[in-house]
Motif scaffolding. Structure first.
Motif, PDB file in Angstrom:
ATOM      1  N   THR A   1       0.985   4.103  -2.911  1.00 49.31           N
ATOM      2  CA  THR A   1       0.732   5.501  -2.553  1.00 49.31           C
ATOM      3  C   THR A   1       1.879   6.379  -3.011  1.00 49.31           C
ATOM      4  O   THR A   1       1.672   7.463  -3.578  1.00 49.31           O
ATOM      5  CB  THR A   1       0.531   5.646  -1.035  1.00 49.31           C
TER       6      THR A   1
ATOM      7  N   SER B   1      -6.693  12.441   3.278  1.00 50.09           N
ATOM      8  CA  SER B   1      -7.533  12.047   2.155  1.00 50.09           C
ATOM      9  C   SER B   1      -8.800  11.353   2.636  1.00 50.09           C
ATOM     10  O   SER B   1      -9.907  11.632   2.139  1.00 50.09           O
ATOM     11  CB  SER B   1      -6.753  11.116   1.215  1.00 50.09           C
TER      12      SER B   1
ATOM     13  N   ALA C   1      -8.606   6.489   0.416  1.00 53.73           N
ATOM     14  CA  ALA C   1      -7.160   6.612   0.492  1.00 53.73           C
ATOM     15  C   ALA C   1      -6.653   7.491  -0.646  1.00 53.73           C
ATOM     16  O   ALA C   1      -7.270   7.596  -1.712  1.00 53.73           O
ATOM     17  CB  ALA C   1      -6.512   5.233   0.418  1.00 53.73           C
ATOM     18  N   PHE C   2      -5.509   8.106  -0.438  1.00 59.68           N
ATOM     19  CA  PHE C   2      -4.954   9.049  -1.414  1.00 59.68           C
ATOM     20  C   PHE C   2      -4.772   8.423  -2.788  1.00 59.68           C
ATOM     21  O   PHE C   2      -5.042   9.056  -3.815  1.00 59.68           O
ATOM     22  CB  PHE C   2      -3.610   9.579  -0.904  1.00 59.68           C
ATOM     23  N   LYS C   3      -4.336   7.186  -2.846  1.00 62.57           N
ATOM     24  CA  LYS C   3      -3.994   6.573  -4.131  1.00 62.57           C
ATOM     25  C   LYS C   3      -5.201   6.338  -5.032  1.00 62.57           C
ATOM     26  O   LYS C   3      -5.032   6.143  -6.242  1.00 62.57           O
ATOM     27  CB  LYS C   3      -3.250   5.256  -3.908  1.00 62.57           C
TER      28      LYS C   3
ATOM     29  N   HIS D   1       0.828  -1.206   0.000  1.00 59.75           N
ATOM     30  CA  HIS D   1       0.000   0.000   0.000  1.00 59.75           C
ATOM     31  C   HIS D   1       0.860   1.252   0.000  1.00 59.75           C
ATOM     32  O   HIS D   1       0.580   2.208  -0.744  1.00 59.75           O
ATOM     33  CB  HIS D   1      -0.925   0.006   1.222  1.00 59.75           C
ATOM     34  N   GLN D   2       1.902   1.269   0.799  1.00 60.19           N
ATOM     35  CA  GLN D   2       2.789   2.429   0.832  1.00 60.19           C
ATOM     36  C   GLN D   2       3.463   2.635  -0.514  1.00 60.19           C
ATOM     37  O   GLN D   2       3.594   3.775  -0.987  1.00 60.19           O
ATOM     38  CB  GLN D   2       3.852   2.240   1.916  1.00 60.19           C
TER      39      GLN D   2
ATOM     40  N   GLN E   1      -6.368  14.814  -5.611  1.00 59.45           N
ATOM     41  CA  GLN E   1      -4.989  14.663  -5.148  1.00 59.45           C
ATOM     42  C   GLN E   1      -4.260  16.004  -5.219  1.00 59.45           C
ATOM     43  O   GLN E   1      -3.561  16.396  -4.279  1.00 59.45           O
ATOM     44  CB  GLN E   1      -4.260  13.617  -5.997  1.00 59.45           C
TER      45      GLN E   1
ATOM     46  N   ASP F   1      -2.740   9.813   3.581  1.00 60.34           N
ATOM     47  CA  ASP F   1      -3.909   8.938   3.611  1.00 60.34           C
ATOM     48  C   ASP F   1      -4.928   9.420   4.632  1.00 60.34           C
ATOM     49  O   ASP F   1      -6.143   9.398   4.377  1.00 60.34           O
ATOM     50  CB  ASP F   1      -3.485   7.502   3.942  1.00 60.34           C
ATOM     51  N   HIS F   2      -4.456   9.841   5.799  1.00 59.76           N
ATOM     52  CA  HIS F   2      -5.362  10.300   6.850  1.00 59.76           C
ATOM     53  C   HIS F   2      -6.169  11.513   6.388  1.00 59.76           C
ATOM     54  O   HIS F   2      -7.395  11.568   6.562  1.00 59.76           O
ATOM     55  CB  HIS F   2      -4.566  10.660   8.106  1.00 59.76           C
TER      56      HIS F   2
END
Length: 222
Positions: free
Chosen positions: A74, A121, A128-130, A70-71, A137, A118-119
């Protein structure tokens, strides 16, 4: 192995590109005082750290050594918003490689900065941001950039004063701007030390630039 792992032409290794970049006459104008104090410059300037990272490159298909899936996803999206073509330059792979041999404090600060995106977003858009749209974004990046930093960079480029993790250890909470700047310097440092980034800016192997290339998004995020 490092050049192959990171997708760099075998005729001109990334380590050699970096060596020319940080030891040449252009280093002082390519990197601002804040960038010079950032952890990524420590890697770019220290061939031993690059060699240590290279020694840990696994054989076969690439998988992150430090970032979780996930990281990594992102970071891929975020880096592309900060500097277009970061995916082509495989910025995420280089950052992951450097973080894998960095200290726990730098690793934690990087993870915290990604988590904040992410928080925020999730708080603003419920996702989540992605996975949010590119316009959202960019909206989030602009909001982060508009925040005030928790410290004033030392004009002489003092290392301790400019490092985000130093502020954390001193009990100074990092702002959204701090987290943005942390990831921005990781991204720009990784991108503009790659063959893709250098050649995009007109690097010939001899000549350097007169200005440090920053965020390339139209809004600037600066």
């Amino acid at each position: 192995m490092l050049d192959q792992e990171l997708g760099v032409d075998a005729g001109l290794s990334r380590r050699e590109l970096i060596r020319r970049l940080v030891t040449g006459a252009g280093a002082g104008v390519l990197f601002t005082s804040t960038a010079l104090a950032h952890p990524i410059y420590k890697h770019l300037a220290d061939g031993r750290l690059l060699a240590s990272a290279e020694a840990h490159v696994p054989a076969g298909a690439w998988t992150p050594k430090f970032l979780n899936p996930h990281q990594n996803e992102t970071l891929l999206v975020l880096a592309e918003r900060i500097v277009p073509n970061s995916g082509k330059a495989q910025v995420n792979r280089f950052i992951d490689l450097l973080l894998s041999v960095d200290n726990a404090e730098t690793q934690k600060t990087f993870n915290d900065s990604l988590a904040v995106f992410d928080h925020e977003s999730m708080s603003r858009f419920g996702h989540a941001f992605k996975v949010i749209s590119e316009s959202k974004q960019n909206e989030l990046l602009t909001a982060f950039a508009a925040e005030k930093a928790s410290f004033t960079p030392d004009p002489l480029g003092g290392v301790d004063e400019d490092r985000p993790e130093k502020n954390t250890s001193m009990g100074t909470p990092l702002t959204l701007r701090d987290h943005f700047e942390n990831l921005k310097v990781w991204t720009t440092g990784a991108y503009y030390s790659s063959e893709v980034g250098l050649r995009e800016m007109g690097w010939t192997g001899v000549n350097f630039f007169v200005d440090f290339p920053g965020c390339q998004h139209p809004e600037g995020h600066s």
